[in-house]
Design a protein around this motif. Sequence first.
Motif, short mmCIF file in Angstrom:
data_model
loop_
_atom_site.label_atom_id
_atom_site.label_comp_id
_atom_site.label_asym_id
_atom_site.label_seq_id
_atom_site.Cartn_x
_atom_site.Cartn_y
_atom_site.Cartn_z
N GLY A 1 0.85 -1.42 0.23
CA GLY A 1 0.10 0.09 -0.17
C GLY A 1 0.50 1.24 0.30
O GLY A 1 1.82 1.47 0.46
N TRP B 1 -12.16 -0.25 -1.69
CA TRP B 1 -10.82 0.96 -2.60
C TRP B 1 -11.45 1.31 -3.49
O TRP B 1 -11.61 2.77 -4.16
N TYR C 1 -6.50 6.40 -1.16
CA TYR C 1 -6.24 6.63 -2.80
C TYR C 1 -8.17 7.11 -3.12
O TYR C 1 -9.11 6.87 -2.83
N SER D 1 -13.22 5.25 -2.77
CA SER D 1 -12.35 6.93 -2.92
C SER D 1 -12.50 7.06 -0.58
O SER D 1 -12.11 7.39 -0.40
N PHE E 1 -7.49 0.55 -12.42
CA PHE E 1 -7.09 0.28 -11.55
C PHE E 1 -5.14 -0.62 -11.51
O PHE E 1 -4.37 0.17 -11.11
N PRO F 1 -15.70 -4.83 -5.00
CA PRO F 1 -14.40 -3.99 -4.60
C PRO F 1 -14.84 -3.38 -3.61
O PRO F 1 -13.64 -1.81 -2.57
N SER G 1 -13.06 5.45 -10.86
CA SER G 1 -13.01 4.70 -10.44
C SER G 1 -13.99 3.95 -9.75
O SER G 1 -14.77 3.35 -9.56
N ASN H 1 -9.87 1.58 2.71
CA ASN H 1 -8.74 2.38 1.77
C ASN H 1 -7.47 2.75 2.59
O ASN H 1 -7.85 3.83 2.64
#
Length: 573
Positions: free
Chosen positions: A308, A485, A496, A487, A530, A481, A501, A492
Motif C-alpha cells: 500500500g 477501494w 487513494y 475513495s 486500477f 471492491p 474508479s 482503503n
Amino acid sequence: MKKALLTLLTLMLLCISSLAACSEKEEKSDRKLENTQLSLPKKAPQTGGSITVALSREPEGIFEPAFSTSIEDDDVQSFTTESMYQITNDLKYVPNLATWDISNDKKTYTFHLHKGVKWHNGTELTMEDWKYSLEVLANAQYTGPYFEHVSLIKGAKEYHDGKSNHIEGLRIIDPYTMKITFNDVHTTNLEKLWPVPMPKKVYQSIPIHKLFNSDPVRRHPIGLGPFQVTNMSQDGEIELEFFPNYWKGRALLDKVTLKVVNTPSMERDFKKGSLDLASIDAASMNQLERLQNIRISKIRGSIYSYIGLRFGHRDNQRDKNVDDLEKFKNKKLREALMYALNRSKMIDDFLDGQARVTNSVLPSTSWLSLAPKEFIPYEYNPKKAKKLLAEAGYIDRNDDGFVEDPSGQEFQISFGHYAGSALFESRAKAIIQAWKDIGIRTQLSTGSLIEFNLYNDMKEKDDPTLEAFIGSWYIGADLDPLPLWGSNAAWNYGRYKNEKSDQLLEEGIGEKAFDDAYRKNVYREWQKLFNEELPILPLWEKTDLFAISNRLQHVEINSLTPFNHVEKWSVTK
C-alpha cells in the motif's frame, strides 16, 4: 462454510486476525500453475466408512454460524449446516435450500423454499426459521458480529435501534415463501444477505443475549446438513455421523472425525492411514509428496498480497478519506516502484514458490476477473524503473547514489512490515533493497518489524511512519471492491481517491449490473483503470495446498473451501 457465508467485512476481519499465519502458509505454486485437483481415477462411490479431517487449531465449539468467527468452527459447520444458496467454483451464487425471483424494481426478492427439508431433530424447515434468523441478527441484544448481513434489509436498522417492533422488509407469504425487500438496488444484495436459517422452535425460548452460550449452540447443535454432531471431547475432537433424513439423500460416509493434527505428525498419520484430509503449508508439502498413499491438491486461493502507498488520511468525523499527501501522486514514481520489484524471485525465495504473480485485486478464479494478458504485467525491469524516475524528475543531484524529488529535496520512503515468520524480515529487506537499487532511499518503519496488532492499528490511524506498507486481503466470495477501494472506504488504507474508479464501482453494483455481461464489462474497465493507475503495488495471489488420502474420493476443492458437497464424499474399501 464460513468462506461461503461471510461477506467481505467478516472475511477481512478473519484475515486481519490471522494474516501472519496466512502469509506463511499462503503460497507456493509456480507462476504457470493452474488449479491442480485429483489425479487418481474416480471410482464408483460406495456407502459406508469413516474419515479423519485435520484441524489446525482446536475449535471454539460454536456450532451456530451466526455466532462463530473461527475457521475451525466453520470447518465443522460445513458438514452440519446448510445455506439458502451455494457458491460455484467461479464464485457465482446459485440456489440451494431456496430458489428466488427478483421484482422489476430489483428491490424485492421472493424466495421459494424446498419442501420436506428436515432439521436434525426431525422438524421441518420453514420460512419462519429463516425469518427468525434474520431477526436475531438485527436484534440489539444479538452478540454476534454479523449485523451487516441484515442491515441492507428495509427496516432492519429501525428494528435494531428500537424504533420498530418488526422488520418491514420481511414478509412471509406461506411456510415455504418469503419476500425480502432491500433498502437499495444493488447486485450484491443477495451476496451480502445472511443465508443460514436457525431452528426457531429450539432457540425461541432462549433470550437472544444468551444464545451464544446456550446448549443448542455449544453442546447439542441442531443443523440441516448431511452430518450431525454425536460427540465432542475436551481436547476439541469432534465426531459426526450421517443424518439419515438429509434432504439431498443420505451421505455416503458413515462418520467424520475432525481433530487437531500438528504439522510434525501429519506425515506419520497420513502414512499409517489415520488421516484423510489436511490443509498444509509448502514445507509440509515437500515432505508429504514422498508418500505413495496421498495426493496433493493446489488451488488458487482468494488471498492476495500488496504494498500500500499512503496518499492521505481518514477523517472519521465525516466518514471520508482525505488525499492530502503528495509523495506518491506522481504515477511514474509508482510505476518505477513496481518495476523495481522482482516478484517472481520473491515468491521463490520467501514463499517457496507457492504463489502466482498478480496484477489484479479480484481473484483470478472469479467470473469477473480479466485474463492476465489484459493487464499491464509490470515485469521486473530496474532499468525501466530508473528511466521512469528520471522522466518524473527524481534525479540524483548530489551523486550520493539516491535521487532527490523534483523540487531538489531529499526523497525517502518509510516502509512498514508486520512481525511474524523469520522470513518476513528477509522479505522486508528485499523490498527495501529493490527500491534502493533504483536510487530510492528507503528505511524500515520504526527501525524494525512491527508487532501485528500494533501494525494494524497504525494502518487504521494513518501513522505517518507507514508511508508504504505491506498488506493482504482475503476476498472470499464477495466480489464488490467498493468497501476496499472506494475513495471513502475505511479499509482503503492508502486513502487513494479517484472519481472514475468510484463511478465504475457504483455502476458495478447498480441496477444495470443485474445483467451479467454489463457487470463484467464494468469490472473489466475498472480492473484496467486500477492496473494503470497503480494506487497499490499488487504482489501475488495465494495458492492453497491440501493433502488428501488416496482412499478418499470425490473431494471437490475450490478457492473458498475444501468442503464442497461433502455428502458425495466416499472411501474405497
